[in-house]
Scaffold this active site. Structure first.
Site, PDB file in Angstrom:
ATOM      1  N   CYS A 113      13.682  -5.869   6.440  1.00 55.78           N
ATOM      2  CA  CYS A 113      13.370  -5.356   7.784  1.00 55.78           C
ATOM      3  C   CYS A 113      13.840  -6.260   8.911  1.00 55.78           C
ATOM      4  CB  CYS A 113      11.879  -5.131   7.933  1.00 55.78           C
ATOM      5  SG  CYS A 113      11.195  -4.034   6.712  1.00 55.78           S
ATOM      6  N   HIS A 251       9.045  -5.242  15.394  1.00 58.77           N
ATOM      7  CA  HIS A 251       9.201  -4.430  14.189  1.00 58.77           C
ATOM      8  C   HIS A 251       7.997  -3.496  14.090  1.00 58.77           C
ATOM      9  CE1 HIS A 251      10.273  -3.092  10.305  1.00 58.77           C
ATOM     10  NE2 HIS A 251       9.256  -3.665   9.693  1.00 58.77           N
ATOM     11  N   ASN A 281       8.360   3.407   9.747  1.00 57.41           N
ATOM     12  CA  ASN A 281       9.019   2.108   9.570  1.00 57.41           C
ATOM     13  C   ASN A 281      10.431   2.353   9.032  1.00 57.41           C
ATOM     14  OD1 ASN A 281       9.909  -0.389   8.758  1.00 57.41           O
ATOM     15  ND2 ASN A 281       8.102  -0.894   7.535  1.00 57.41           N
TER      16      ASN A 281
HETATM   17  N1  ACO Z   1      -3.321   8.471   2.045  1.00 55.63           N
HETATM   18  C1  ACO Z   1      -4.629   8.422   1.740  1.00 55.63           C
HETATM   19  N2  ACO Z   1      -5.204   7.349   1.181  1.00 55.63           N
HETATM   20  C2  ACO Z   1      -4.433   6.286   0.927  1.00 55.63           C
HETATM   21  C3  ACO Z   1      -3.046   6.275   1.220  1.00 55.63           C
HETATM   22  C4  ACO Z   1      -2.505   7.437   1.800  1.00 55.63           C
HETATM   23  N3  ACO Z   1      -1.203   7.534   2.128  1.00 55.63           N
HETATM   24  N4  ACO Z   1      -2.545   5.078   0.856  1.00 55.63           N
HETATM   25  C5  ACO Z   1      -3.551   4.348   0.355  1.00 55.63           C
HETATM   26  N5  ACO Z   1      -4.690   5.086   0.397  1.00 55.63           N
HETATM   27  C6  ACO Z   1      -6.017   4.694  -0.029  1.00 55.63           C
HETATM   28  C7  ACO Z   1      -6.028   3.592  -1.030  1.00 55.63           C
HETATM   29  O1  ACO Z   1      -5.834   4.102  -2.324  1.00 55.63           O
HETATM   30  C8  ACO Z   1      -7.416   3.007  -0.851  1.00 55.63           C
HETATM   31  O2  ACO Z   1      -8.332   3.807  -1.532  1.00 55.63           O
HETATM   32  P1  ACO Z   1      -9.617   3.150  -2.285  1.00 55.63           P
HETATM   33  O3  ACO Z   1     -10.408   2.498  -1.198  1.00 55.63           O
HETATM   34  O4  ACO Z   1     -10.279   4.320  -2.910  1.00 55.63           O
HETATM   35  O5  ACO Z   1      -9.037   2.181  -3.264  1.00 55.63           O
HETATM   36  C9  ACO Z   1      -7.674   3.209   0.649  1.00 55.63           C
HETATM   37  O6  ACO Z   1      -6.744   4.192   1.094  1.00 55.63           O
HETATM   38  C10 ACO Z   1      -7.526   1.941   1.469  1.00 55.63           C
HETATM   39  O7  ACO Z   1      -6.302   1.321   1.124  1.00 55.63           O
HETATM   40  P2  ACO Z   1      -5.882  -0.046   1.775  1.00 55.63           P
HETATM   41  O8  ACO Z   1      -4.651  -0.541   1.106  1.00 55.63           O
HETATM   42  O9  ACO Z   1      -7.058  -0.953   1.840  1.00 55.63           O
HETATM   43  O10 ACO Z   1      -5.548   0.434   3.257  1.00 55.63           O
HETATM   44  P3  ACO Z   1      -5.140  -0.439   4.466  1.00 55.63           P
HETATM   45  O11 ACO Z   1      -6.066  -0.221   5.573  1.00 55.63           O
HETATM   46  O12 ACO Z   1      -4.814  -1.853   4.074  1.00 55.63           O
HETATM   47  O13 ACO Z   1      -3.738   0.240   4.895  1.00 55.63           O
HETATM   48  C11 ACO Z   1      -1.380  -0.085   4.695  1.00 55.63           C
HETATM   49  C12 ACO Z   1      -2.664   0.266   3.974  1.00 55.63           C
HETATM   50  C13 ACO Z   1      -1.130   0.969   5.761  1.00 55.63           C
HETATM   51  C14 ACO Z   1      -0.234  -0.109   3.709  1.00 55.63           C
HETATM   52  C15 ACO Z   1      -1.538  -1.471   5.365  1.00 55.63           C
HETATM   53  O14 ACO Z   1      -2.038  -2.400   4.432  1.00 55.63           O
HETATM   54  C16 ACO Z   1      -0.268  -1.996   5.912  1.00 55.63           C
HETATM   55  O15 ACO Z   1       0.230  -1.489   6.884  1.00 55.63           O
HETATM   56  N6  ACO Z   1       0.294  -3.082   5.326  1.00 55.63           N
HETATM   57  C17 ACO Z   1       1.403  -3.812   5.833  1.00 55.63           C
HETATM   58  C18 ACO Z   1       2.538  -3.007   6.310  1.00 55.63           C
HETATM   59  C19 ACO Z   1       3.612  -2.938   5.319  1.00 55.63           C
HETATM   60  O16 ACO Z   1       3.455  -3.400   4.234  1.00 55.63           O
HETATM   61  N7  ACO Z   1       4.720  -2.335   5.744  1.00 55.63           N
HETATM   62  C20 ACO Z   1       5.850  -2.051   4.972  1.00 55.63           C
HETATM   63  C21 ACO Z   1       6.508  -3.225   4.339  1.00 55.63           C
HETATM   64  S1  ACO Z   1       7.036  -4.474   5.347  1.00 55.63           S
HETATM   65  C22 ACO Z   1       8.457  -4.045   5.956  1.00 55.63           C
HETATM   66  O17 ACO Z   1       8.454  -3.565   7.046  1.00 55.63           O
HETATM   67  C23 ACO Z   1       9.620  -4.168   5.047  1.00 55.63           C
END
Ligand code: ACO
Length: 380
Positions: A113, A251, A281
């Site tokens: 990214c 980003h 993203n």
């Molecule tokens: N729809 C519904 N539920 C979902 C989804 C979805 N698309 N995805 C995950 N869940 C569920 C999970 O299974 C979990 O369920 P559980 O509590 O029963 O286990 C629940 O939602 C919470 O999941 P978390 O991972 O705790 O959610 P969080 O609030 O951390 O959000 C996210 C997840 C959006 C991925 C966040 O962690 C994030 O943005 N992370 C960093 C961003 C990132 O990684 N970006 C891309 C890569 S970096 C780059 O740009 C190359």
């Protein structure tokens, strides 16, 4: 002859027309508009019907015309992104031939990214040392083609797109005035796409393995820390304060990450460019597309000071500081456009899913070239 500065004099983007909404995603994934909006700020993203090189070529052609130049004026093409069609030949050479920029050196930069930020820093350094005078720096990504569409943790987060800038040798104090680049490699396994690259060809990764290794919460924390620390350092090194920043163009991986980085820098969201709701993203394309949109919306003024922080797989991170020049309008327009798309985004996604096996992991689906060859984009 060496130049003191490397000004940004042209900009352009190429966004595929097919729009995939949160509602579309919820027709085949256990997800909802409410969850995606609340957790990420995303509403829509684009799905490309053309190759990454085609998107990159159109974006580059528009940036070159915007600068009032022709492809023959370009002596360096930097192609930033991690979704290359092939390792050899590189993707920048595909852009070079499609543009007809026959004088240009052509190289790929892959830091996921942050590829655009690394590419812009590299091109600026090459111009300042006299190795180049007119560079095109591209941020491009075609993620939907290698997405694991069975995995809701990642499938809702990404989209396709491209944008480019022209960077030219200049005597004026414009362009990049600071750059901090780094890599939090200890966490490199927290974002990994299995199935791309040589390890897959050598069968080190079997067909049953997970394609996307993705620890969202680890990435989230390290992203906020990396972007905030790089932003603070680039401001301090340039001797400017957060108050002097006119616009942050970050980003866009998650609205909550953007808000945390802005909070840490002491910059209000009214001075932050947000595009995550409309494009998701787009990895390397995210920062330059947001920059081009900011210019189109009149949010970049003559002399504006721009802060651009980013992070990505690696986990690479960085922040660059850009002093904009006097001109915020294009000098010219390119006739190059993406070809029309006759399918909906959902139809395109289903085509990709059909190429993958029921687990989304077939060798044919992943490794077969998606596009027979990179075509020269349409002259509109
Ligand atoms: N729809 C519904 N539920 C979902 C989804 C979805 N698309 N995805 C995950 N869940 C569920 C999970 O299974 C979990 O369920 P559980 O509590 O029963 O286990 C629940 O939602 C919470 O999941 P978390 O991972 O705790 O959610 P969080 O609030 O951390 O959000 C996210 C997840 C959006 C991925 C966040 O962690 C994030 O943005 N992370 C960093 C961003 C990132 O990684 N970006 C891309 C890569 S970096 C780059 O740009 C190359």
């Amino acid at each position: 002859m060496t130049a003191l500065h490397a000004a940004i004099t042209g900009w352009g983007e190429a966004l595929p027309p097919a729009i995939l909404t949160n509602e579309d995603l919820s027709t085949f994934l256990d997800t909802s508009d409410e969850w995606i909006t609340q957790r990420t700020g995303m509403k829509e993203r684009r799905v490309s019907h053309v190759s990454a090189v085609e998107m990159a070529t159109v974006a580059a052609a528009r940036a070159i015309a915007c600068a009032g130049l022709t492809p023959a004026d370009v002596d360096l093409i930097v192609y930033g992104g991690c979704t290359n069609e092939e390792a050899v030949p590189n993707s920048a050479s595909g852009v070079q031939v499609a543009l007809g920029a026959t004088r240009a050196a052509a190289m790929d930069v892959n830091t996921a990214c942050t590829s655009f930020l690394y590419g812009l820093s590299t091109a600026t350094a090459m111009i300042r040392t006299g190795m180049a005078r007119t560079a095109v720096v591209i941020g491009v990504e075609l993620i939907t083609q290698y997405m694991d569409w069975t995995n809701r943790n990642v499938a809702v987060l990404f989209g396709d797109g491209a944008a480019a800038v022209v960077v030219q040798a200049s005597d004026r104090a414009e362009g990049l005035i600071g750059s901090v680049l780094g890599c939090d490699a200890e966490a490199r396994q927290s974002l990994r796409v299995r199935g791309l690259g040589c390890s897959y060809a050598n069968k080190a990764v079997s067909l049953g393995d997970t394609i996307w290794d993705f620890d969202g919460q680890v990435i989230f924390k390290r992203a906020v820390h990396g972007m905030a620390a790089a932003s603070a350092r680039v401001l301090a090194e340039a001797g400017v304060t957060a108050d002097q920043v006119d616009l942050v163009v970050p980003h866009q991986a998650n609205l909550r990450i953007i808000e945390a980085v802005a909070r840490s820098a002491g910059i209000g969201m009214d001075r932050v460019m947000v595009t995550v709701h409309r494009y998701g993203n787009m990895s390397a394309a995210t920062v330059p597309v947001s920059l081009v949109d900011a210019l189109k919306e009149g949010r970049v003024k003559p002399g504006s000071l721009l802060l651009m922080p980013g992070f990505g797989g690696g986990l690479t991170y960085g922040a660059v500081l850009v002093r904009w020049g006097d001109r915020v309008t294009p000098l010219g327009e390119s006739s190059m456009t993406l070809p029309p798309c006759d399918r909906t985004a959902l139809e395109l996604v289903h085509e990709i899913r059909a190429r993958q096996d029921p687990h989304g992991r077939s060798a044919a689906g992943l490794m077969a070239p998606v596009f027979a060859e990179s075509r020269v984009p349409h002259q509109g």
